[in-house]
Motif scaffolding. Structure first.
Motif, PDB file in Angstrom:
ATOM      1  N   SER A 127       9.159  -8.883 -16.075  1.00 39.28           N
ATOM      2  CA  SER A 127       8.124  -7.456 -15.788  1.00 39.28           C
ATOM      3  C   SER A 127       8.772  -6.848 -15.035  1.00 39.28           C
ATOM      4  O   SER A 127      10.288  -7.159 -14.402  1.00 39.28           O
ATOM      5  N   ILE A 128       9.386  -5.139 -15.173  1.00 40.76           N
ATOM      6  CA  ILE A 128      10.098  -3.660 -14.804  1.00 40.76           C
ATOM      7  C   ILE A 128       9.331  -3.591 -14.741  1.00 40.76           C
ATOM      8  O   ILE A 128       8.103  -2.219 -14.341  1.00 40.76           O
ATOM      9  N   ILE A 129       9.801  -3.086 -12.993  1.00 43.50           N
ATOM     10  CA  ILE A 129       9.371  -2.287 -11.850  1.00 43.50           C
ATOM     11  C   ILE A 129      10.461  -1.333 -11.345  1.00 43.50           C
ATOM     12  O   ILE A 129      11.676  -1.541 -11.539  1.00 43.50           O
ATOM     13  N   GLY A 130       9.394  -0.619 -11.306  1.00 42.91           N
ATOM     14  CA  GLY A 130      10.088   0.782 -10.516  1.00 42.91           C
ATOM     15  C   GLY A 130       9.853   1.974 -10.118  1.00 42.91           C
ATOM     16  O   GLY A 130       7.691   1.954 -10.321  1.00 42.91           O
ATOM     17  N   GLY A 131      10.365   3.099  -9.472  1.00 43.51           N
ATOM     18  CA  GLY A 131       9.577   4.376  -9.539  1.00 43.51           C
ATOM     19  C   GLY A 131       9.340   5.216 -11.048  1.00 43.51           C
ATOM     20  O   GLY A 131       9.074   5.162 -11.523  1.00 43.51           O
ATOM     21  N   SER A 132       7.818   5.308 -10.114  1.00 43.79           N
ATOM     22  CA  SER A 132       7.164   6.860 -10.985  1.00 43.79           C
ATOM     23  C   SER A 132       7.764   8.432 -11.027  1.00 43.79           C
ATOM     24  O   SER A 132       7.500   8.512 -12.287  1.00 43.79           O
ATOM     25  N   ALA A 177      10.634   3.060  -4.548  1.00 44.88           N
ATOM     26  CA  ALA A 177       9.941   3.355  -3.086  1.00 44.88           C
ATOM     27  C   ALA A 177       8.856   1.952  -2.487  1.00 44.88           C
ATOM     28  O   ALA A 177       9.905   1.194  -3.207  1.00 44.88           O
ATOM     29  N   GLY A 178       7.739   2.736  -1.899  1.00 38.95           N
ATOM     30  CA  GLY A 178       6.882   1.568  -1.623  1.00 38.95           C
ATOM     31  C   GLY A 178       6.396   0.787  -2.246  1.00 38.95           C
ATOM     32  O   GLY A 178       6.050  -0.634  -1.832  1.00 38.95           O
ATOM     33  N   GLY A 179       6.196   0.974  -3.479  1.00 40.74           N
ATOM     34  CA  GLY A 179       5.076   0.540  -4.578  1.00 40.74           C
ATOM     35  C   GLY A 179       5.867  -0.573  -4.912  1.00 40.74           C
ATOM     36  O   GLY A 179       5.773  -1.435  -5.030  1.00 40.74           O
ATOM     37  N   THR A 180       7.136  -0.146  -5.677  1.00 42.24           N
ATOM     38  CA  THR A 180       8.580  -1.224  -5.706  1.00 42.24           C
ATOM     39  C   THR A 180       9.013  -2.335  -4.594  1.00 42.24           C
ATOM     40  O   THR A 180       8.447  -3.626  -4.830  1.00 42.24           O
ATOM     41  N   LEU A 206      18.211  -3.661  -9.964  1.00 45.23           N
ATOM     42  CA  LEU A 206      19.345  -1.910 -10.156  1.00 45.23           C
ATOM     43  C   LEU A 206      19.035  -1.301  -9.544  1.00 45.23           C
ATOM     44  O   LEU A 206      18.043  -0.344  -9.985  1.00 45.23           O
ATOM     45  N   GLY A 207      20.250  -0.779  -8.472  1.00 42.16           N
ATOM     46  CA  GLY A 207      19.567   0.197  -7.650  1.00 42.16           C
ATOM     47  C   GLY A 207      18.606  -0.087  -7.307  1.00 42.16           C
ATOM     48  O   GLY A 207      17.647   1.584  -6.650  1.00 42.16           O
ATOM     49  N   THR A 208      17.956  -1.043  -6.296  1.00 44.32           N
ATOM     50  CA  THR A 208      16.838  -0.769  -5.611  1.00 44.32           C
ATOM     51  C   THR A 208      16.884  -1.191  -4.026  1.00 44.32           C
ATOM     52  O   THR A 208      17.911  -1.377  -3.339  1.00 44.32           O
TER      53      THR A 208
END
Length: 146
Positions: free
Chosen positions: A4-9, A101-104, A121-123
């Motif tokens: 699962s790759i998660i991050g900002g939109s 951000a918040g969702g991540t 990574l930068g999170t």
């Protein structure tokens, strides 16, 4: 393995390229990318995976499969909004968090709840995330810990 790759939109060009490189490496190593199916990190990771011949799954917050970005092979419409974040995490064997951000942050928390190894990574800096410097390091970490 599913990653699962998660991050900002909403992301910068640098984050976009980092996410694409991460997706590409995941696919090159024979793994499937799972993501939230929309733009930003999600789209870039899928783009990278597809460029390497990989498979992608997008678990969408909306009730329309057509809302998935063009690089998603298997769109899953949920109609759950941010509630779908649990499904993004649960459908991966490990998680890579890039920016966000918040969702991540909610997905990071769910990753900890569901005991998924997490490379960052930068999170967000949260106990339980392995901070990494490169896309290669993130993939190596999740492979080792899964």
């Amino acid at each position: 393995m599913r990653v699962s790759i998660i991050g900002g939109s909403s992301v910068t060009d640098t984050v976009r390229e980092t996410a694409a490189a991460t997706g590409r490496i995941v696919a090159q190593r024979g793994h499937t990318v799972v993501c939230g199916g929309l733009g930003g990190v999600m789209e870039s990771a899928c783009r990278g995976a597809k460029a390497a011949g990989g498979e992608t799954i997008g678990i969408l917050p909306t009730d329309r499969r057509a809302d998935a970005n063009e690089y998603v092979d298997t769109p899953i419409a949920t109609g759950l909004g941010h509630g779908r974040n649990a499904l993004v995490v649960m459908n991966g064997d490990a998680v890579i968090a890039i920016d966000g951000a918040g969702g991540t942050l909610s997905e990071i928390g769910l990753s900890l709840v569901y005991d998924r190894p997490i490379a960052g990574l930068g999170t967000h800096e949260v106990d339980g995330i392995e901070a990494c410097e490169t896309p290669e390091e993130t993939v190596k970490y999740v492979e080792t810990e899964s």
